[in-house]
Design a protein around this motif. Sequence first.
Motif, short mmCIF file in Angstrom:
data_model
loop_
_atom_site.label_atom_id
_atom_site.label_comp_id
_atom_site.label_asym_id
_atom_site.label_seq_id
_atom_site.Cartn_x
_atom_site.Cartn_y
_atom_site.Cartn_z
N LEU A 126 8.87 6.01 -42.20
CA LEU A 126 7.84 6.63 -41.37
C LEU A 126 6.45 6.06 -41.69
N ASN A 127 6.20 5.75 -42.94
CA ASN A 127 4.93 5.11 -43.30
C ASN A 127 4.81 3.74 -42.65
N TYR A 128 5.92 3.01 -42.59
CA TYR A 128 5.93 1.70 -41.91
C TYR A 128 5.64 1.86 -40.42
N ILE A 129 6.29 2.84 -39.76
CA ILE A 129 6.06 3.06 -38.33
C ILE A 129 4.60 3.43 -38.08
N ASP A 130 4.02 4.24 -38.96
CA ASP A 130 2.60 4.59 -38.84
C ASP A 130 1.74 3.34 -38.74
N VAL A 131 2.00 2.39 -39.62
CA VAL A 131 1.18 1.18 -39.68
C VAL A 131 1.38 0.33 -38.42
N VAL A 132 2.62 0.24 -37.96
CA VAL A 132 2.89 -0.50 -36.71
C VAL A 132 2.11 0.12 -35.56
N PHE A 133 2.21 1.42 -35.42
CA PHE A 133 1.56 2.14 -34.32
C PHE A 133 0.03 1.99 -34.41
N GLU A 134 -0.50 2.15 -35.59
CA GLU A 134 -1.95 2.06 -35.77
C GLU A 134 -2.46 0.63 -35.55
N SER A 135 -1.67 -0.35 -35.95
CA SER A 135 -2.12 -1.74 -35.84
C SER A 135 -2.26 -2.19 -34.40
N GLU A 136 -1.55 -1.52 -33.48
CA GLU A 136 -1.63 -1.89 -32.08
C GLU A 136 -2.88 -1.31 -31.39
N ALA A 137 -3.51 -0.31 -32.01
CA ALA A 137 -4.76 0.27 -31.51
C ALA A 137 -4.69 0.53 -30.00
N LEU A 138 -3.74 1.34 -29.60
CA LEU A 138 -3.47 1.58 -28.18
C LEU A 138 -4.51 2.50 -27.56
N SER A 139 -4.87 2.20 -26.33
CA SER A 139 -5.81 3.03 -25.59
C SER A 139 -5.15 4.35 -25.21
N THR A 170 6.90 -7.75 -30.42
CA THR A 170 6.33 -7.26 -29.17
C THR A 170 6.77 -8.16 -28.02
N LEU A 171 6.79 -7.58 -26.84
CA LEU A 171 7.18 -8.31 -25.63
C LEU A 171 6.09 -8.11 -24.58
N ASN A 172 5.68 -9.20 -23.95
CA ASN A 172 4.60 -9.21 -22.95
C ASN A 172 3.24 -9.10 -23.66
N THR A 173 2.19 -9.00 -22.87
CA THR A 173 0.83 -8.99 -23.41
C THR A 173 0.10 -7.73 -22.97
N LEU A 174 -0.59 -7.11 -23.91
CA LEU A 174 -1.37 -5.92 -23.61
C LEU A 174 -2.68 -6.33 -22.95
N THR A 175 -2.86 -5.95 -21.68
CA THR A 175 -4.03 -6.33 -20.91
C THR A 175 -4.56 -5.10 -20.16
N ALA A 186 6.52 -7.42 -16.39
CA ALA A 186 5.79 -7.90 -17.57
C ALA A 186 4.30 -7.58 -17.51
N GLU A 187 3.76 -7.46 -16.32
CA GLU A 187 2.34 -7.19 -16.18
C GLU A 187 2.01 -5.73 -16.50
N GLU A 188 2.95 -4.85 -16.20
CA GLU A 188 2.69 -3.42 -16.35
C GLU A 188 3.27 -2.81 -17.63
N ASN A 189 4.17 -3.53 -18.30
CA ASN A 189 4.87 -2.96 -19.45
C ASN A 189 4.70 -3.81 -20.70
N TYR A 190 4.31 -3.15 -21.77
CA TYR A 190 4.16 -3.79 -23.08
C TYR A 190 5.11 -3.07 -24.03
N ILE A 191 5.96 -3.85 -24.71
CA ILE A 191 7.01 -3.25 -25.52
C ILE A 191 6.80 -3.61 -26.99
N ILE A 192 6.93 -2.61 -27.84
CA ILE A 192 6.80 -2.77 -29.29
C ILE A 192 8.12 -2.34 -29.91
N ALA A 193 8.72 -3.22 -30.71
CA ALA A 193 10.01 -2.91 -31.33
C ALA A 193 9.90 -3.01 -32.85
N PRO A 194 9.76 -1.88 -33.53
CA PRO A 194 9.78 -1.90 -35.00
C PRO A 194 11.13 -2.41 -35.52
N GLN A 195 11.10 -2.91 -36.76
CA GLN A 195 12.30 -3.47 -37.37
C GLN A 195 12.78 -2.61 -38.53
#
Length: 213
Positions: free
Chosen positions: A91-104, A16-21, A50-59
């Motif tokens: 796809l199962n891996y991406i599911d877990v990444v997406f869910e783990s971030e608990a995005l609003s 991830t890059l930056n902080t989710l706030t 950086a204040e407005e954008n939070y980036i998630i990069a799966p591997q």
Amino acid sequence: MKEKTVTYSTKNTYITLNTLTPKTKNVWLVFHGIGYLSKFFIKYFEALDAEENYIIAPQAPSKYYLKNEYKYVGASWLTKENTKTETTNVLNYIDVVFESEALSSDLNLIFFGFSQGVSVLTRWLTQRKIQFNTLILYAGGIPNELKKEDFDYLDFTTSSVKIVYGDQDEYLNSERLKVEKVKIDMLFQRNAEIITFSGGHEMKPELINTLIN
């Protein structure tokens, strides 16, 4: 000779890059192309606010040495070998990444795929029926098995699609572009915006900020 299958647990990283706030406006889920590692690919997004954008990069899980030098490491999402099973795993891996971030739900979701990342991202979206604000498919081909009805769950008045490629991309010759454009028009019901830039099969960091709605 008989091929057998086993099931086992595994682990994988993501960056991830930056902080989710509370000040975060845009969340990007970005998929690298073949030969990349997510920790390097994510650097293309460092110029975003950086204040407005939070980036998630799966591997991508399948790592290998580049150029037979046993020095630099790259990765691949999928190959033609055992593609169906490997797609399920990815796809199962991406599911877990997406869910783990608990995005609003009030965040602006931007999904970005580069090169091979396009095929992985579009398969994940259509199989999981994931909603988004912006979908950016950059210098990659959409899987041939996808049909118009796979994207029927989308409302193109609230979800935008952008197709980006270089006018000198060695992987997108004129014949390939004709095929891809027919596919794009059919899948996205002529709602996709096509954006070209001067260059080849490459990331252009200066373009990224312009792709936000």
